[in-house]
Enzyme design. Structure first.
Site, short mmCIF file in Angstrom:
data_model
loop_
_atom_site.label_atom_id
_atom_site.label_comp_id
_atom_site.label_asym_id
_atom_site.label_seq_id
_atom_site.Cartn_x
_atom_site.Cartn_y
_atom_site.Cartn_z
N HIS A 178 1.04 -1.30 0.07
CA HIS A 178 0.11 -0.02 -0.02
C HIS A 178 0.84 1.32 -0.02
CE1 HIS A 178 -3.49 -2.59 0.69
NE2 HIS A 178 -4.32 -1.59 0.90
N HIS A 227 1.05 -3.87 9.09
CA HIS A 227 2.40 -3.64 8.65
C HIS A 227 3.23 -2.98 9.95
CE1 HIS A 227 2.70 -4.50 4.35
NE2 HIS A 227 1.65 -3.96 4.22
#
Length: 265
Positions: A178, A227
């Site tokens: 992302h 993440h």
């Protein structure tokens, strides 16, 4: 034979080839120092951009090396846990509406949203007659997407396991897809948009929005626990470096007339 008049208009110097550059350097002054100063002023933006590209690439390499050696684990854990409630690690800090807003923001870096945005931009450029710019956007974003998938498999890092993930993800963690693709897409489109603007204020605004979106997407990935912070940092560096490389290529192609300098050109 009559001598030519001094008022005869000079032939304009072409800007599209090396001959034009040499002619402008000669007109800047007769001394080597004057010519060097002229060339430095003309190319200082490109040189600064190259230095930034090198710094981002070096930072990505350092982060990747430290992560592979296991030296970032303590830092990653500390940042992830700092964004969680002490009483309930599965609950991100802040009210429920904030978590919902962050979920919306993180979708701005999803494949679906970025593909729609890219295709919409490509269609607009093509219909405006800027087919070279449209092709450049497709190649820049497409190769960036391929690069991130290769690196994910190469490093093979697992997702954060110290807190429950607020959204389900099945791919590898490093670097953040992302964060990387948001940087590649938004910064590429931002640089392209700034390139076709004539007012400095509009150039700065377009770039600011592109950078803000990139930062928000990366931070949202850490907040949601999908993440590690170093995944996002590496993604920002990689995506920004890739966008810069694509921008430098675009500038050279524009000088050769293969990419339009103005929409509708």
């Amino acid at each position: 034979m009559p001598r030519p008049s001094a008022n005869v208009a000079r032939k304009p110097i072409s800007k599209g080839d090396g001959t034009g550059l040499l002619a402008r350097m000669r007109s800047a002054g007769t001394s080597p120092w004057s010519r060097a100063v002229y060339l430095g002023r003309r190319e200082i933006g490109t040189l600064a951009t190259l230095l930034l590209f090198a710094a981002l690439t070096l930072t990505f390499g350092i982060v990747a090396n430290e992560m592979s050696a296991g030296n970032t684990r303590a830092f990653d854990n500390a940042v992830v846990m700092a964004l969680r409630s002490d009483a309930n690690p599965s609950d991100p800090l802040g009210p429920m509406w904030l978590e919902g807003a962050v979920r919306d923001i993180t979708s701005l870096g999803s494949n679906a949203v970025l593909i729609i945005l890219t295709l919409g931009t490509v269609g607009f450029l093509a219909l405006s007659g800027a087919r070279g710019a449209a092709l450049h956007v497709v190649v820049s974003v497409g190769t960036g997407a391929i690069l991130i998938q290769v690196l994910k498999e190469l490093f093979g890092r697992v997702r954060p396991d110290v807190v429950p993930q607020a959204v389900s993800e099945v791919t590898r963690s490093f670097p953040s897809g992302h964060a990387t693709l948001a940087a590649v897409t938004y910064l590429t489109l931002g640089a392209l948009g700034a390139r076709v603007q004539t007012k400095p204020a509009l150039k700065m605004y377009v770039l600011f929005v592109a950078i803000l979106l990139t930062v928000l997407v990366g931070v949202s990935r850490i907040y949601l626990g999908v993440h590690w912070p170093t995944d996002v940092l590496a993604g920002w560096c990689l995506g920004s470096a890739w966008a810069i490389a694509c921008w430098l290529v675009a500038v050279q192609l524009q000088r050769k007339g293969q990419i339009e300098k103005r929409i509708g050109a």
